[in-house]
Design an enzyme around this catalytic site. Structure first.
Site, PDB file in Angstrom:
ATOM      1  N   GLU A 230       0.786  -1.226   0.000  1.00 33.05           N
ATOM      2  CA  GLU A 230       0.000   0.000   0.000  1.00 33.05           C
ATOM      3  C   GLU A 230       0.818   1.276   0.000  1.00 33.05           C
ATOM      4  O   GLU A 230       0.614   2.169   0.834  1.00 33.05           O
ATOM      5  CB  GLU A 230      -0.996  -0.026   1.166  1.00 33.05           C
ATOM      6  CG  GLU A 230      -1.933  -1.211   1.064  1.00 33.05           C
ATOM      7  CD  GLU A 230      -3.200  -1.087   1.875  1.00 33.05           C
ATOM      8  OE1 GLU A 230      -3.204  -0.321   2.841  1.00 33.05           O
ATOM      9  OE2 GLU A 230      -4.185  -1.752   1.510  1.00 33.05           O
TER      10      GLU A 230
ATOM     11  N   GLU B 153      -5.813  -8.604  -0.448  1.00 35.16           N
ATOM     12  CA  GLU B 153      -6.540  -8.339   0.797  1.00 35.16           C
ATOM     13  C   GLU B 153      -8.000  -8.057   0.481  1.00 35.16           C
ATOM     14  O   GLU B 153      -8.306  -7.304  -0.451  1.00 35.16           O
ATOM     15  CB  GLU B 153      -5.978  -7.104   1.537  1.00 35.16           C
ATOM     16  CG  GLU B 153      -4.641  -7.318   2.181  1.00 35.16           C
ATOM     17  CD  GLU B 153      -4.156  -6.102   2.984  1.00 35.16           C
ATOM     18  OE1 GLU B 153      -5.003  -5.313   3.444  1.00 35.16           O
ATOM     19  OE2 GLU B 153      -2.940  -5.960   3.127  1.00 35.16           O
TER      20      GLU B 153
HETATM   21  C1  GCB Z   1      -4.935  -2.718   4.559  1.00 36.44           C
HETATM   22  C2  GCB Z   1      -3.570  -2.958   5.079  1.00 36.44           C
HETATM   23  C3  GCB Z   1      -3.569  -3.843   6.303  1.00 36.44           C
HETATM   24  C4  GCB Z   1      -4.697  -3.415   7.237  1.00 36.44           C
HETATM   25  C5  GCB Z   1      -6.002  -3.602   6.510  1.00 36.44           C
HETATM   26  C6  GCB Z   1      -7.213  -3.176   7.341  1.00 36.44           C
HETATM   27  O1  GCB Z   1      -5.169  -2.402   3.442  1.00 36.44           O
HETATM   28  O2  GCB Z   1      -2.692  -3.465   4.114  1.00 36.44           O
HETATM   29  O3  GCB Z   1      -2.324  -3.746   6.926  1.00 36.44           O
HETATM   30  O4  GCB Z   1      -4.681  -4.103   8.440  1.00 36.44           O
HETATM   31  O5  GCB Z   1      -6.008  -2.831   5.363  1.00 36.44           O
HETATM   32  O6  GCB Z   1      -7.765  -3.989   8.048  1.00 36.44           O
HETATM   33  O7  GCB Z   1      -7.564  -2.008   7.274  1.00 36.44           O
END
Ligand code: GCB
Length: 580
Positions: A398, A487
Site C-alpha cells: 500500500e 486483501e
Molecule cells: C490494509 C492494510 C492492512 C490493514 C487492513 C485493514 O489495506 O494493508 O495492513 O490491516 O487494510 O484492516 O484495514
C-alpha cells in the site's frame, strides 16, 4: 544457511532488562553492565510482558552473562540475532560489536574479544522510537503508516555460533523441477580446500548426490548439476531435500552447513502463475506474527496450530504481510507446501495521515531512503532465497503509488530485487486501484480491496459492483498480467451476531467473504485470493479498532469465527490447479 556442525550457545531465556526513557544509557556506560531488578524473556516483544512497558516506545537495554568454554578458543565467535528491533546495538565485554536497523531480518556480528573459560557480558540496546525514516514509518505509537502494533524488543531467538577460520559465508541455490541444481557457495579461508557436496532426501536416509571437489580457492564457487530422479516440490507433495556443503582441509572437516531445498519451477505466462508447468490458484491469507503476551514472537506450538488450521480451511498460500516472517514460520511453509509471497517491511498503509503529499514526494525521492529500502529487501532475499515455498516477492504494501515519484521508487525496488534474484516473479500490494501508476512494473498485479467495508458501508453488493468495474478496467489495461486480490475482508467481533448481517457482526464478515469469493473466482484473470486476515491481531489505538484488528477469520487465540466455517467449504472447493 543452517548447521549441525557449528557449536552454538543458545541465548534465549531470561535477561536483565532496563527501560531507558531519558536515553542516558550510552552516556552512563550501561554497555559495561547496568543495575536493574527487571527481567524480560527472549524471544518476545517487551510490551505485553509488563503492563508498564505496554505502550512504551523508545530505548531499552538487555543484559546477559554467558560462560564460554576453553574448547572453543580456536574458533571465531559470532552473535546471531534472528530478529530484534527496531535498532539494535550490541556490546560484548564492553566492546561494541555492531549495529543493525530493521526488526524482521537476521543479522550477526563477529566477536573478537572473547574470554574463554570465563563469563562474557552481552549487552544489547534496542531503540524502537517511531520515525518517519523507519521502515515502516511512524510518528508515534498510535500514529503509524501501518496497521499493526509497534512492538519492540528481541522478538526472535539469539545465539552464539562458532566457526573455524575457514567457513562458508553464504550459499545460493537455484533449482528446476527437472532436477537442475545450481548453487554458488561463498567461502572465507586463507588457503585452498576441498569441498564436499551432498544431497540427501528429507529423512536423510538416501544419498541422492555426492561430490568431492579438490583444491577449491576461497571466494565464490559455482556448482551445477542435473540431478536425476528427484521429486519436485509442490503444494500437494512438498518434497524437500537436504543440501550439505562442507569444507575439508587435510582430511579434517572444518565447516559444514546445509539448506532444505525443493526442486520446482515458477513462471508467469498466459496471465497465469505456473508452478512446475501447471497454473496455480493461490487461496489463503494475509497473516501477522502477533500473539498475546509474546507480541511479535509466534511460538512454535502456535505456528503448528496455524498451519493445521490453514490446511483444514483449504488454504495453500499466504503473504508475509507486512515484514519477513521468522525462519521457523517459513520452515513450516516449506514443509506444509504453502506458496508464499514474501514481503519486506516497506509498508505504507495510511501514510497520507502522517505525511503531506510534498513530504511523501521528498521521502520517496531521497537516495538514502531508496538505498535503505533496497538494503531491507536485500537482507530479506539473502535470508529466504533458498526456500521452495517463496514463489514471489512483494516489494511493498500500500504505497501511495498514485504519485509519480512513488511509482518510480517501486520501479527501482522491482528492478533491484530482480537483479538479486532473477528466478522469482515480483509484485506489490496496491490499494490505489485504477489510479495506481506502478502496476505496469510488476509481473503479477496484487490489489487490496475493502469495498463494502471502508466504503459502501453495510452494502456488500454495491461494494462488489464498484470493485468489479475497477477490476475490469485494470484487466483491460494489463490483459496479460494475472491479478491476485491480496486483501479483502471485514471486521467481526466474535460473539456479535446480527440478522440481517450488519457491520462488525460475524454474519456480515462471513457474507462479505462468501460474496467476494463467489464473484471473484468467476473472473478468469484472478489467480489468487488472500483474505485479510488469518487471525485477529493487535493494532495501534484509534476509533476504528477495538484494541485488535478484528478481520481475522480466527480470533487472536486461534478459535474459529462463523467465517472460518464458511471459508472451509469455499476454499476447499477451489482447486489448487487452474485451467490453462
Ligand atoms: C490494509 C492494510 C492492512 C490493514 C487492513 C485493514 O489495506 O494493508 O495492513 O490491516 O487494510 O484492516 O484495514
Amino acid at each position: 544457511m543452517r548447521s549441525w556442525f557449528r557449536p552454538r550457545i543458545q541465548l534465549d531465556g531470561f535477561w536483565k532488562f532496563k527501560v531507558d526513557r531519558e536515553g542516558i544509557g550510552e552516556k552512563e556506560k550501561w554497555f559495561e553492565g547496568f543495575v536493574s531488578s527487571d527481567l524480560i524473556y527472549v524471544p518476545s516483544s517487551w510490551n505485553e510482558q509488563n503492563p508498564e512497558w505496554d505502550q512504551y516506545t523508545g530505548i531499552a537495554w538487555y543484559q546477559k552473562d554467558i560462560y564460554i568454554d576453553t574448547n572453543l578458543r580456536n574458533k571465531i565467535a559470532w552473535i546471531v540475532f534472528k530478529g530484534a528491533g527496531y535498532r539494535t546495538k550490541v556490546w560484548v565485554n564492553s566492546i561494541s560489536v555492531g549495529e543493525h536497523e530493521g526488526s524482521f531480518t537476521e543479522f550477526k556480528f563477529r566477536i573478537d574479544k572473547v574470554s574463554y573459560g570465563d563469563f562474557n557480558r552481552i549487552v544489547v540496546k534496542i531503540d524502537n522510537t517511531p520515525s518517519i525514516d523507519a521502515l515502516p514509518p511512524a510518528r508515534e505509537v498510535n500514529v503509524t503508516a501501518f496497521d499493526f502494533f509497534h512492538y519492540g524488543g528481541i522478538h526472535r531467538p539469539v545465539y552464539l555460533e562458532f566457526t573455524d577460520s575457514c567457513y562458508i559465508d553464504d550459499m545460493t541455490v537455484y533449482t528446476k523441477a527437472d532436477g537442475m541444481l545450481k548453487t554458488s557457495i561463498d567461502t572465507v579461508c586463507d588457503r585452498v580446500f576441498d569441498l564436499r557436496i551432498e544431497l540427501l532426501d528429507k529423512e536423510m536416509k538416501k544419498v541422492v548426490l555426492e561430490e568431492y571437489i579438490r583444491n577449491v580457492k576461497p571466494g565464490r564457487y559455482v556448482y551445477e548439476k542435473k540431478v536425476n530422479g528427484v521429486k519436485p516440490w509442490n503444494p500437494e507433495e512438498p518434497n524437500l531435500y537436504i543440501l550439505v556443503v562442507e569444507i575439508v582441509i587435510d582430511g579434517v572437516l572444518r565447516d559444514s552447513i546445509y539448506e532444505r531445498i525443493g526442486f520446482r519451477d515458477i513462471e508467469i505466462k498466459n496471465g497465469r502463475i505456473y508452478l512446475n508447468e501447471k497454473p496455480v490458484f493461490l487461496k489463503g491469507f494475509g497473516r501477522h506474527e502477533d500473539f498475546p503476551v509474546t507480541g511479535k514472537y509466534l511460538p512454535g506450538a502456535v505456528l503448528i496450530r496455524d498451519f493445521y488450521l490453514m490446511k483444514k480451511i483449504g488454504a495453500n498460500s499466504f503473504r508475509t504481510s507486512h515484514y519477513p516472517y521468522s525462519d521457523e514460520h517459513l520452515d513450516l511453509a516449506d514443509e506444509f507446501g504453502f506458496m508464499v509471497i514474501l514481503e519486506p517491511s516497506t509498508c505504507y498503509s495510511g501514510i497520507g495521515r502522517i505525511l503531506s503529499r510534498d513530504e511523501i514526494v521528498k521521502l520517496f525521492s531521497r537516495d538514502d531512503y531508496i538505498a535503505k529500502a533496497k538494503k531491507f529487501v536485500e537482507e530479506m532475499v539473502k535470508q529466504h532465497k533458498n526456500r521452495p515455498s517463496v514463489i514471489m516477492y512483494s516489494v511493498t504494501n500500500e504505497p501511495p503509488s498514485d504519485i509519480p515519484e512513488v511509482a518510480e521508487f517501486i520501479k527501482k525496488l522491482v528492478q533491484f530485487v530482480k537483479e538479486l534474484d532473477p528466478s522469482r516473479p515480483v509484485t506489490f500490494a496496491s490499494h490505489r486501484s485504477v489510479a495506481d501508476l506502478a502496476l505496469g512494473y510488476v509481473d503479477v498485479i496484487s490489489l487490496n480491496y475493502y469495498r463494502g467495508w471502508y466504503s459502501e458501508w453495510g452494502d456488500i453488493d454495491k461494494g462488489i459492483e464498484v470493485m468489479l468495474k475497477e477490476l475490469e478496467e485494470i484487466h483491460r489495461r494489463f490483459p496479460d498480467k494475472p491479478i491476485i486480490i491480496t486483501e479483502f475482508g471485514a471486521d467481526a467481533i466474535t460473539g456479535l451476531h446480527s440478522d440481517p448481517p450488519q457491520m462488525w457482526s460475524e454474519e456480515y464478515q462471513a457474507e462479505m467473504l462468501k460474496k467476494y469469493i463467489e464473484t471473484l473466482t468467476k473472473k478468469n484473470y484472478i489467480v489468487g485470493l488472500h483474505i485479510w486476515n488469518f487471525a485477529d491481531f493487535r493494532t495501534p489505538q484509534n476509533p476504528g479498532r477495538t484494541i485488535l484488528n478484528r478481520k481475522g477469520v480466527f480470533t487472536r487465540d486461534r478459535q474459529p469465527k462463523l467465517s472460518a466455517l464458511i471459508m472451509k467449504d469455499l476454499f476447499n472447493k477451489i482447486p489448487t490447479h487452474m485451467q490453462q
